[in-house]
Write an enzyme that holds these catalytic residues in place. Structure first.
Site, PDB file in Angstrom:
ATOM      1  N   SER A  87       0.888  -1.189   0.102  1.00 21.52           N
ATOM      2  CA  SER A  87       0.087   0.109   0.143  1.00 21.52           C
ATOM      3  C   SER A  87       0.819   1.317  -0.067  1.00 21.52           C
ATOM      4  CB  SER A  87      -1.092  -0.058   1.390  1.00 21.52           C
ATOM      5  OG  SER A  87      -0.106   0.158   2.580  1.00 21.52           O
ATOM      6  N   LYS A 158       1.003   4.620   6.895  1.00 13.20           N
ATOM      7  CA  LYS A 158       0.366   5.562   5.960  1.00 13.20           C
ATOM      8  C   LYS A 158       1.277   6.880   5.578  1.00 13.20           C
ATOM      9  CE  LYS A 158      -2.904   2.505   4.966  1.00 13.20           C
ATOM     10  NZ  LYS A 158      -2.723   1.692   3.753  1.00 13.20           N
TER      11      LYS A 158
END
Length: 273
Positions: A87, A158
């Site tokens: 990701s 993230k």
């Protein structure tokens, strides 16, 4: 010639009693020492004294001490974190071990736009943490803290896109994310990815963060939790630390340089940063 007399005279001239010799004395001395050692060996074994056991015991204590020191260092200073998915590609790849700086947001410092952060997603990305055996969980947690196992299912990595008070919109006419009315040139995105295929227009509450992965088409991030409690926002106090370095594999050794993508973004009050 009287041979017996000759031997007697030789014994007297040598200074040793008849029938003895320096060699014989040394042999008897060695025998006595050996006998003394043998007589004490059973007692030493009975008391548990053994050079091998002492060495193993010391090595074991040293190993335990080192493990405790490493775990404490990992808990409060720098923690290895194994990247479990793609990701965050291309910035971080599957299997990378990043070193998470746990001191980055101490002493009143807070995450900034563009920071790559590791956080506990309980209550934001994960509403109900999975149940697990306490012993298994403890062992897995220790291995994960050393970067030897996958992170907990509630831990995520993230990039911070919006901080408290920011208005984050996607997308403008050029297909870019806007923060406080400024388009962001996200050069760190995975090649071929759009900034977002999911439109959104949100204001980040104070004390929370809006986060997204760099591989937007392969990232479950704040966008995927818009309709859930918390609206996809990550509380600042759930941030574990900032990913500052790639420590493994050796060919990937590098620091994660700050991005200049947000340099033109102003806070809602008009100030930079």
């Amino acid at each position: 010639m009287d041979t017996e007399a000759e031997h007697t005279e030789r014994d007297r001239s040598s200074g040793f009693p008849a029938g003895t010799s320096p060699t014989g004395t040394e042999e008897r001395s060695r025998s006595a020492r050996s006998a003394g050692h043998l007589s004490t060996a059973p007692a030493r074994r009975a008391l548990g004294f053994s050079p091998g056991r002492l060495s193993l015991g010391r090595a074991g204590l040293l190993g335990v001490g080192c493990a405790v020191a490493v775990l404490l260092f990992s808990a409060f200073v720098v923690q290895p974190f194994r990247i479990p998915s793609g990701s965050m590609e291309p910035t971080l790849q599957v299997g990378d071990r990043v070193l998470v700086n746990k001191l980055a947001y101490r002493f009143d410092a807070e995450p900034e736009r563009g920071d790559v952060v590791v956080f506990d997603g309980t209550g934001s990305f994960v509403q109900q943490p999975p149940r697990e055996n306490p012993v298994t969980g403890l062992l897995h947690g220790a291995a994960a803290a050393l970067g030897l196992a996958e992170p907990a299912e509630t831990d995520f990595v993230k990039r911070v896109i919006g901080v408290g008070g920011d208005r984050v919109v996607c997308c403008d006419k050029g297909g870019r994310v806007e923060v406080n009315g400024r388009a962001v040139d996200e050069r760190y995105l995975h090649f071929g990815d759009a900034p977002s295929r999911v439109p959104f227009d949100i204001v980040v509450p104070q004390g929370t963060l809006w986060v997204m992965g760099d591989h937007r088409s392969n990232s479950r991030d704040s966008r995927d939790h818009l309709g859930e409690p918390g609206g996809g926002m990550v509380p600042v106090d759930k941030v574990i630390g900032r990913a500052d370095w790639i420590g493994w594999p050796p060919v990937r050794w590098s620091g994660l340089e700050p991005t200049g993508a947000f340099r033109d973004v102003r806070s809602p009050d008009g100030a930079h940063g």
